[in-house]
Design a protein around this motif. Structure first.
Motif, PDB file in Angstrom:
ATOM      1  N   MET A   1       0.825  -1.202   0.000  1.00  0.00           N
ATOM      2  CA  MET A   1       0.000   0.000   0.000  1.00  0.00           C
ATOM      3  C   MET A   1       0.863   1.257   0.000  1.00  0.00           C
ATOM      4  O   MET A   1       2.052   1.222   0.325  1.00  0.00           O
ATOM      5  N   LYS A   2       0.258   2.390  -0.368  1.00  0.00           N
ATOM      6  CA  LYS A   2       0.939   3.672  -0.282  1.00  0.00           C
ATOM      7  C   LYS A   2       1.042   4.098   1.180  1.00  0.00           C
ATOM      8  O   LYS A   2       0.250   3.685   2.020  1.00  0.00           O
ATOM      9  N   LYS A   3       2.006   4.970   1.474  1.00  0.00           N
ATOM     10  CA  LYS A   3       2.244   5.389   2.850  1.00  0.00           C
ATOM     11  C   LYS A   3       1.014   6.051   3.473  1.00  0.00           C
ATOM     12  O   LYS A   3       0.665   5.772   4.622  1.00  0.00           O
ATOM     13  N   ASP A   4       0.388   6.956   2.726  1.00  0.00           N
ATOM     14  CA  ASP A   4      -0.764   7.656   3.279  1.00  0.00           C
ATOM     15  C   ASP A   4      -2.000   6.761   3.375  1.00  0.00           C
ATOM     16  O   ASP A   4      -2.945   7.068   4.098  1.00  0.00           O
ATOM     17  N   GLU A   5      -1.978   5.641   2.662  1.00  0.00           N
ATOM     18  CA  GLU A   5      -3.105   4.717   2.712  1.00  0.00           C
ATOM     19  C   GLU A   5      -3.015   3.770   3.910  1.00  0.00           C
ATOM     20  O   GLU A   5      -4.026   3.475   4.551  1.00  0.00           O
TER      21      GLU A   5
END
Length: 240
Positions: free
Chosen positions: A124-128
């Motif tokens: 996943m992306k960091k902000d996700e």
């Protein structure tokens, strides 16, 4: 990597594991899986063909059998703890043994769930994946250099240590032939219980399988938990 499976020992291990699964002693894990999927609203994907009514009856029979065995194993363990019939150190009071049993099961479960959560959230992306303060701290720490494999080593040390104490807490210490058998079972069955297989089943399901299934359905929940960040630091310190 293929060398590890290109041998008869790996083939034997595979068939032995499949035999245990076919026996049904662990089938209550499927019931937990269905429950987690129901709560998460996700559909369980499978490459298997839909079961026939005969296969469904056989499947749910094994689920019921597994639940019965798990309930009996838990009852035997708790009764033995309250009666002081385990291999726990003699100076440890009953309440401390019971608290140790619950705490260590939760600790092992968290460590097992963290492994699943880290690998799931790595895609996943960091902000996700990081939705809280501790989630961001965990993401920053686990992303540095070789911290992920280092944590896996420290995590394994913690799991082994926990299981060592859990074995003391759950293994029965009942002398056969003196009329002190758990639930008044026969001497032959008490000898079987003294082997500790019921404890192994109990710890496998309640200390590993349940938590792994939960983490596979809710990886971000475990990733953002404060205890995850704390256990991550402890695992890294043990490896360092």
């Amino acid at each position: 990597m293929i060398d590890f499976i290109n041998n008869y020992l790996a083939l034997f291990t595979l068939y032995f594991a499949l035999g245990i699964e076919f026996s049904g002693v662990m089938h209550c894990a499927y019931l937990i899986q269905y429950g987690v999927a129901l709560v998460s609203g996700e559909e369980i994907k499978s490459n298997e063909e839909p079961r026939t009514w005969v296969q469904s009856i056989f499947f749910w029979f094994r689920v019921l059998l597994s639940l019965t065995v798990l309930s009996f194993s838990l009852a035997v363990t708790l009764v033995a703890l309250f009666q002081g019939k385990t291999t726990m150190w003699p100076n440890v009071p009953t309440w401390a043994s019971l608290l140790s049993f619950v705490f260590l099961l939760i600790l092992v479960g968290m460590l097992e769930a963290m492994q699943i959560s880290f690998y799931a959230c790595a895609k996943m992306k960091k902000d996700e994946r990081a939705t809280s303060f501790f989630g961001k701290k965990t993401g920053e720490l686990i992303s540095k250099k070789n911290n992920l494999p280092a944590f896996m080593i420290g995590r394994q040390l913690m799991v082994v240590s926990c299981f060592f104490i859990l074995a003391r807490v759950t293994t029965l210490d009942v002398e056969v032939g003196r009329g002190e058998n758990i639930f008044g079972v026969s001497d032959a069955f008490q000898s079987f219980l003294n082997l500790g297989l019921h404890a192994a089943l109990l710890m496998t399901i309640m200390g590993a399988v349940v938590w792994k299934l939960a983490a596979s359905a809710f990886p971000k929940v475990f990733f953002n938990a404060p205890f995850t960040y704390v256990l991550l630091w402890i695992g890294l310190c043990l490896e360092w």
